[in-house]
Structures are given as C-alpha cells and as structure tokens.
Design an enzyme around this catalytic site. Structure first.
Site, PDB file in Angstrom:
ATOM      1  N   LYS A   1       0.786  -1.397  -0.039  1.00  0.00           N
ATOM      2  CA  LYS A   1       0.143   0.053   0.105  1.00  0.00           C
ATOM      3  C   LYS A   1       1.024   1.216  -0.021  1.00  0.00           C
ATOM      4  CE  LYS A   1      -3.886  -2.247   2.342  1.00  0.00           C
ATOM      5  NZ  LYS A   1      -4.531  -2.700   3.496  1.00  0.00           N
TER       6      LYS A   1
ATOM      7  N   GLN B   1      -4.615  -1.744   9.761  1.00  0.00           N
ATOM      8  CA  GLN B   1      -4.591  -2.937   9.009  1.00  0.00           C
ATOM      9  C   GLN B   1      -5.220  -4.143   9.938  1.00  0.00           C
ATOM     10  OE1 GLN B   1      -3.783  -3.535   5.639  1.00  0.00           O
ATOM     11  NE2 GLN B   1      -3.846  -5.686   5.895  1.00  0.00           N
TER      12      GLN B   1
ATOM     13  N   ASP C   1     -11.038   2.520   4.120  1.00  0.00           N
ATOM     14  CA  ASP C   1     -11.284   1.493   4.122  1.00  0.00           C
ATOM     15  C   ASP C   1     -12.979   1.236   3.826  1.00  0.00           C
ATOM     16  OD1 ASP C   1      -9.327  -0.693   3.880  1.00  0.00           O
ATOM     17  OD2 ASP C   1      -9.045  -0.399   6.005  1.00  0.00           O
TER      18      ASP C   1
HETATM   19  N1  GUN Z   1      -6.965  -6.960   6.102  1.00  0.00           N
HETATM   20  C1  GUN Z   1      -7.142  -7.613   4.983  1.00  0.00           C
HETATM   21  N2  GUN Z   1      -7.830  -6.989   4.153  1.00  0.00           N
HETATM   22  C2  GUN Z   1      -8.010  -5.591   4.679  1.00  0.00           C
HETATM   23  C3  GUN Z   1      -8.404  -4.563   4.136  1.00  0.00           C
HETATM   24  O1  GUN Z   1      -8.934  -4.446   3.090  1.00  0.00           O
HETATM   25  N3  GUN Z   1      -7.928  -3.411   4.906  1.00  0.00           N
HETATM   26  C4  GUN Z   1      -7.452  -3.551   6.270  1.00  0.00           C
HETATM   27  N4  GUN Z   1      -7.504  -2.275   6.802  1.00  0.00           N
HETATM   28  N5  GUN Z   1      -6.929  -4.776   6.737  1.00  0.00           N
HETATM   29  C5  GUN Z   1      -7.230  -5.773   5.982  1.00  0.00           C
END
Ligand code: GUN
Length: 291
Positions: free
Chosen positions: A52, A96, A119
């Site tokens: 990211k 996350q 998100d």
């Molecule tokens: N863990 C697995 N997929 C995601 C996601 O799309 N966003 C976040 N913040 N954590 C994750």
C-alpha cells in the site's frame, strides 16, 4: 475463457490516478496523503501494508506508516486514531486487520472519522453503502465491481453466489451485487459454513464470488459452463522449494474450473492488485471531499 486481469486493470487505474495527482500538483494543490496503522509484525499484514505504501509512492501520494508493537493497548491505539482524525494533513487512513486479541476491533474501527475511513469499514459508511448513498466502498469489493465494470461482464438478472460472509468482502459484496445499476441488479445468494447443498447452489450460479481462504475449495463439478469466477482467496501455502518459503493460492481449482468458466480471475494477479488500486481511489476521493 477470458482472464480478468487485475494486474493490468490496477495499473491502468494507478496511471489514471497519477495523472490526477499531477494535475493537483500543477495547480499547486496538496497531494493526497494516506496513513496506515500496522499493529504487530504478522508477515502477510506487513506485505499488504508495504504494498500500500509502495503504491502511494507510485501515484505520487504522500504516505505515513505507523507501526505499533503487538502489545499495544486499546487506549494507545485509540489515541493514535484520535491524532490521525485531527491531523489535517492526512486525508485518509486505514487500520490493518487483523488486530491482536487484547483489542476490540469493532471499537477501533468505530473510532475512525467516517470522512477519513478509506477502508469503508465504519458503520456509517457501511450503512450508506447499503442505502445506495455515495460513500467509500471497501477496497476489495470496489475492486471486484471495477473489474466487472471494465470487462463489461453482464450482472443484470444473473444469479450471483457469494461464498463467505466476512465484513470485509462477502457481506458487502452480497449487498453491492443486488443494488440497482451496473454492476448490480443481480439475484444474490450469500452462502457460509452453515449452508446446505452448497454444490446445488453453486451449480446454479452465473457469477461466483468466493472469499473463504480454503485452497481449491471450488471444484469444476461445482460450476456450470460459462460461469464468471471471482476468486478472493489469498492463502499462503508453505513450500520450502520456493525462495520465499510459500506460494499464494486462491479458493478455486483454477486449472479445471478455468476450462468451464466464461471469465475468471487468477490468483495472484486478480482481485489482490485491484484492492490496492481502489484504496488509492478512495484516498483520492477523500482528498477531493476535504477541499
Ligand atoms: N486485512 C485484510 N484485508 C484488509 C483490508 O482491506 N483493509 C485492512 N485495513 N485490513 C485488511
């Protein structure tokens, strides 16, 4: 069979975002800024967050990575979120997942300012999504919709079967595919671990979106000819013969299912790269809304 190429499509989207960022720079505007909070040092989470941050650099965004130890208390994490909510330089941020056991994830996600919740996990944004209001759509579902849209995959009147009811993928996907418009207007079945006659249901599906995390779950005898397959599974299978010590595989027996499919996403190179591109898109949206 047509491969739904998430790598190519995500690169196209990143190029589009790069151009928009350049226009912002040309106008002397501040560029979008995404922050990511990573708690602990889980290997997969480190990889995702690293990707990211790298994607932000690629499109010209600012990024900030906040790493906290796995022993962090809920109060400390909530304080970090409060600071990010107040920081006017940050347009959007993500926490996350998964979080360590001592932390109530629901409480943490609810502490994020919905305006910065790129998100799309805050109940306000999730509710808006369900009500067809403009909002941040969670990145993985947004990526799937974008793949269907860009490849012009017909969804209207089709039977879409979603496998798995996670808050991040299955549940939102089941809502989005039934919404009015394109992609949408599907008749949706949301299946899970208590579903009876799974094979009967998947054999009737025109579109299958599987987000289970069980390698090879969906087999060729479970699908009909011409089916559209979206494989959201990303499982690391230990493999000492590889330099990394593992390989990545999806929920679908790709070799055999692809012979029957009309469209199919590969793993890796399907939904995964799309998720990151859509997070960038949501961050751009947050920046525009903050103006
Ligand atoms: N863990 C697995 N997929 C995601 C996601 O799309 N966003 C976040 N913040 N954590 C994750």
């Amino acid at each position: 069979m047509i491969l739904l190429d998430g790598r190519k499509t995500s690169n196209d989207i990143k190029d589009e975002i790069t151009r928009e960022v350049q226009e912002m720079k040309d106008k002397g505007e501040r560029v979008p800024h995404l922050a990511a909070v990573l708690v602990g040092n889980d290997g997969a989470s480190l990889t995702y967050v690293g990707s990211k941050v790298k994607a932000c650099e690629r499109v010209g965004f600012e990024s900030t990575l906040i790493q906290l130890p796995h022993t962090v208390s809920e109060v400390e994490l909530l304080d970090t979120i409060d600071e990010l909510n107040k920081n006017e330089e940050i347009d959007g941020f993500i926490i996350q997942l998964p979080l360590p056991k001592q932390i109530n994830s629901q409480k943490v996600l609810m502490a994020v300012d919905p305006k910065k919740d790129v998100d799309g996990f805050h109940p306000t944004n999730f509710g808006k999504m369900a009500l067809d209001m403009s909002t941040f759509i969670p990145a993985t579902p947004f990526g799937i919709l974008t793949l269907l849209e860009r490849y012009k995959v017909e969804t209207q009147g089709k039977h879409t079967v979603v496998i798995g009811r996670s808050h991040i993928v299955g549940r939102p996907m089941s809502i989005l595919m039934g919404r009015k418009g394109f992609p949408g207007n599907s008749t949706v079945t949301l299946t899970h671990s208590y579903t009876k006659n799974m094979k009967e249901i998947t054999r009737d599906a025109d579109i299958i979106i599987t987000a289970l995390g069980v390698p090879g779950f969906l087999k060729a005898d479970m699908v009909k000819d011409g089916v559209v397959i979206i494989d959201v599974g990303i499982t690391r299978v230990p493999d000492e013969s590889r330099a990394r010590g593992y390989y990545i595989t999806g929920d679908v027996d790709f070799e055999n299912v692809s012979k029957k499919a009309g469209y199919i996403t590969p793993v890796p190179g399907g939904v995964g790269p799309m998720t990151i591109a859509m997070l960038l898109k949501n961050t751009l949206l947050a920046r525009e809304q903050a103006k």
